[in-house]
Design a protein around this motif. Structure first.
Motif, PDB file in Angstrom:
ATOM      1  N   SER A 105       0.822  -1.221   0.000  1.00  0.00           N
ATOM      2  CA  SER A 105       0.000   0.000   0.000  1.00  0.00           C
ATOM      3  C   SER A 105       0.856   1.273   0.000  1.00  0.00           C
ATOM      4  CB  SER A 105      -0.922   0.013   1.227  1.00  0.00           C
ATOM      5  OG  SER A 105      -0.160   0.250   2.395  1.00  0.00           O
ATOM      6  N   GLY A 106       2.169   1.134   0.187  1.00  0.00           N
ATOM      7  CA  GLY A 106       3.059   2.298   0.183  1.00  0.00           C
ATOM      8  C   GLY A 106       3.350   2.849   1.571  1.00  0.00           C
ATOM      9  N   ARG A 107       3.068   2.075   2.606  1.00  0.00           N
ATOM     10  CA  ARG A 107       3.280   2.532   3.986  1.00  0.00           C
ATOM     11  C   ARG A 107       4.481   1.817   4.609  1.00  0.00           C
ATOM     12  NH1 ARG A 107      -0.621   3.459   8.488  1.00  0.00           N
ATOM     13  NH2 ARG A 107       0.746   4.036  10.237  1.00  0.00           N
ATOM     14  N   TYR A 108       5.287   2.582   5.359  1.00  0.00           N
ATOM     15  CA  TYR A 108       6.399   1.991   6.122  1.00  0.00           C
ATOM     16  C   TYR A 108       5.903   1.632   7.517  1.00  0.00           C
ATOM     17  CZ  TYR A 108       9.871   3.542   2.752  1.00  0.00           C
ATOM     18  OH  TYR A 108      10.610   3.721   1.617  1.00  0.00           O
ATOM     19  N   ASN A 109       6.483   0.598   8.081  1.00  0.00           N
ATOM     20  CA  ASN A 109       6.158   0.265   9.470  1.00  0.00           C
ATOM     21  C   ASN A 109       7.079   1.083  10.380  1.00  0.00           C
ATOM     22  OD1 ASN A 109       5.197  -0.872  11.752  1.00  0.00           O
ATOM     23  ND2 ASN A 109       6.076  -2.910  11.409  1.00  0.00           N
ATOM     24  N   HIS A 110       6.790   2.378  10.447  1.00  0.00           N
ATOM     25  CA  HIS A 110       7.656   3.295  11.187  1.00  0.00           C
ATOM     26  C   HIS A 110       6.786   4.355  11.851  1.00  0.00           C
ATOM     27  CE1 HIS A 110      10.745   6.245  12.050  1.00  0.00           C
ATOM     28  NE2 HIS A 110      11.649   5.305  11.799  1.00  0.00           N
ATOM     29  N   ALA A 111       7.104   4.675  13.088  1.00  0.00           N
ATOM     30  CA  ALA A 111       6.276   5.611  13.865  1.00  0.00           C
ATOM     31  C   ALA A 111       6.135   6.963  13.169  1.00  0.00           C
ATOM     32  CB  ALA A 111       6.877   5.790  15.253  1.00  0.00           C
ATOM     33  N   ARG A 112       7.156   7.373  12.396  1.00  0.00           N
ATOM     34  CA  ARG A 112       7.100   8.711  11.786  1.00  0.00           C
ATOM     35  C   ARG A 112       6.388   8.736  10.427  1.00  0.00           C
ATOM     36  NH1 ARG A 112      12.369   9.522  13.934  1.00  0.00           N
ATOM     37  NH2 ARG A 112      13.345   9.139  11.921  1.00  0.00           N
ATOM     38  N   PRO A 116      -1.622   7.728   5.426  1.00  0.00           N
ATOM     39  CA  PRO A 116      -2.803   7.022   5.945  1.00  0.00           C
ATOM     40  C   PRO A 116      -3.037   5.640   5.333  1.00  0.00           C
ATOM     41  CG  PRO A 116      -3.458   8.758   4.405  1.00  0.00           C
ATOM     42  CD  PRO A 116      -1.971   8.850   4.536  1.00  0.00           C
ATOM     43  N   ALA A 117      -2.219   5.234   4.337  1.00  0.00           N
ATOM     44  CA  ALA A 117      -2.390   3.905   3.716  1.00  0.00           C
ATOM     45  C   ALA A 117      -2.296   2.822   4.794  1.00  0.00           C
ATOM     46  CB  ALA A 117      -1.324   3.695   2.644  1.00  0.00           C
ATOM     47  N   LYS A 118      -2.953   1.699   4.530  1.00  0.00           N
ATOM     48  CA  LYS A 118      -3.047   0.636   5.540  1.00  0.00           C
ATOM     49  C   LYS A 118      -1.728  -0.151   5.664  1.00  0.00           C
ATOM     50  CE  LYS A 118      -6.624  -2.790   6.716  1.00  0.00           C
ATOM     51  NZ  LYS A 118      -5.785  -3.638   7.491  1.00  0.00           N
ATOM     52  N   LEU A 119      -1.339  -0.410   6.890  1.00  0.00           N
ATOM     53  CA  LEU A 119      -0.181  -1.280   7.129  1.00  0.00           C
ATOM     54  C   LEU A 119      -0.591  -2.728   6.849  1.00  0.00           C
ATOM     55  CD1 LEU A 119       1.342  -0.008  10.503  1.00  0.00           C
ATOM     56  CD2 LEU A 119       2.563  -0.212   8.330  1.00  0.00           C
ATOM     57  N   ASP A 120       0.378  -3.543   6.441  1.00  0.00           N
ATOM     58  CA  ASP A 120       0.131  -4.969   6.217  1.00  0.00           C
ATOM     59  C   ASP A 120       0.836  -5.740   7.333  1.00  0.00           C
ATOM     60  OD1 ASP A 120      -0.106  -7.549   5.407  1.00  0.00           O
ATOM     61  OD2 ASP A 120       0.896  -7.289   3.467  1.00  0.00           O
ATOM     62  N   GLU A 146       3.908   2.595  -4.212  1.00  0.00           N
ATOM     63  CA  GLU A 146       4.394   3.973  -4.325  1.00  0.00           C
ATOM     64  C   GLU A 146       3.670   4.820  -3.298  1.00  0.00           C
ATOM     65  OE1 GLU A 146       3.628   4.445  -8.453  1.00  0.00           O
ATOM     66  OE2 GLU A 146       5.619   3.751  -8.999  1.00  0.00           O
ATOM     67  N   TYR A 147       4.366   5.795  -2.746  1.00  0.00           N
ATOM     68  CA  TYR A 147       3.712   6.715  -1.813  1.00  0.00           C
ATOM     69  C   TYR A 147       3.927   8.119  -2.328  1.00  0.00           C
ATOM     70  CZ  TYR A 147       8.437   6.710   0.304  1.00  0.00           C
ATOM     71  OH  TYR A 147       9.785   6.771   0.524  1.00  0.00           O
ATOM     72  N   PRO A 148       3.155   9.111  -1.820  1.00  0.00           N
ATOM     73  CA  PRO A 148       3.206  10.444  -2.421  1.00  0.00           C
ATOM     74  C   PRO A 148       4.639  10.965  -2.584  1.00  0.00           C
ATOM     75  CG  PRO A 148       1.453  10.327  -0.813  1.00  0.00           C
ATOM     76  CD  PRO A 148       2.196   9.022  -0.723  1.00  0.00           C
TER      77      PRO A 148
END
Ligand SMILES: [Fe+2]
Length: 220
Positions: A105-112, A116-120, A146-148
């Motif tokens: 979805s383009g999201r990192y598993n990182h607090a920062r 808003p994409a969903k984590l897997d 890809e993310y923005p």
């Protein structure tokens, strides 16, 4: 009229095409090669894993399945492998190769990461491996979303005893239009972009597309 070349003229002509001349006047291919291009550095970005990859609970080279899960991550599975070499082309043993990336979805598993994409939660997001004497490494992962503002990329760090470490990013050759609009990708020279852009293809006997990302380290 036949021209007779002087020895100096023969040497000059041979040098221009990569040949050398023996004392008997024979032309032989030169064995000495030009040094390989050192893999360019790229920013680690704001999402280098915290804690470090090696301290994560799951950090093996299979990012598609966590060690405690039978369910695969979402997205297109791919294999990234390659050889870590020095500038002479010799494989580098005991190189620690780390990768980290966004999920499908383009999201990192990182607090920062405030995307808003969903984590897997099935995806491992990072991995670490070590080369043997053949310098070879391999990761099973998915094509990152890809993310923005960014084209698809995989972050990579390589550390090896006796060498300068490198932090870089790997890009996908089939994302040409998107790569062309990516400012981090375009901060590199053309030869450096080529060195970090990887073609993924599925061999007839393979289940997933494979891309080869070879890296070259500078000596300390
Ligand atoms: Fe990134």
């Amino acid at each position: 009229m036949q021209e007779i070349l002087t020895r100096r003229q023969v040497l000059r002509a041979a040098g221009a095409v990569g040949l050398s001349v023996t004392t008997g006047g024979l032309l032989v291919a030169q064995t000495e090669k030009a040094p390989l291009r050192i893999t360019p550095s790229q920013t680690p970005g704001p999402f280098y894993p915290q804690p470090a990859i090696k301290d994560q609970k799951f950090h093996d080279t299979d990012l598609v399945r966590k060690m405690d899960k039978d369910v695969a991550a979402m997205g297109e599975e791919i294999k990234i492998d390659g050889v870590i070499r020095d500038v002479t082309g010799k494989p580098v043993e005991n190189a620690v190769v780390e990768i980290w990336q966004a999920c499908a979805s383009g999201r990192y598993n990182h607090a920062r990461d405030n995307n808003p994409a969903k984590l897997d939660d099935k995806f491992q997001y990072w991995g670490v491996g070590k080369t043997g004497e053949d310098g070879w490494y391999s990761f099973r992962t998915i094509r990152p979303g890809e993310y923005p503002g960014r084209t698809s990329h995989v972050h990579c760090r390589v550390l090896a005893p006796g060498f300068r470490g490198v932090v870089t990013q790997m890009y996908f050759a089939d994302r040409g239009a998107r790569n062309a609009r990516d400012f981090i990708y375009n901060s590199l020279s053309k030869p450096d972009r080529n060195a970090v852009t990887v073609e993924f293809a599925k061999a007839t006997d393979a289940k997933v597309p494979n891309g080869t990302f070879d890296l070259v380290l500078a000596a300390k």
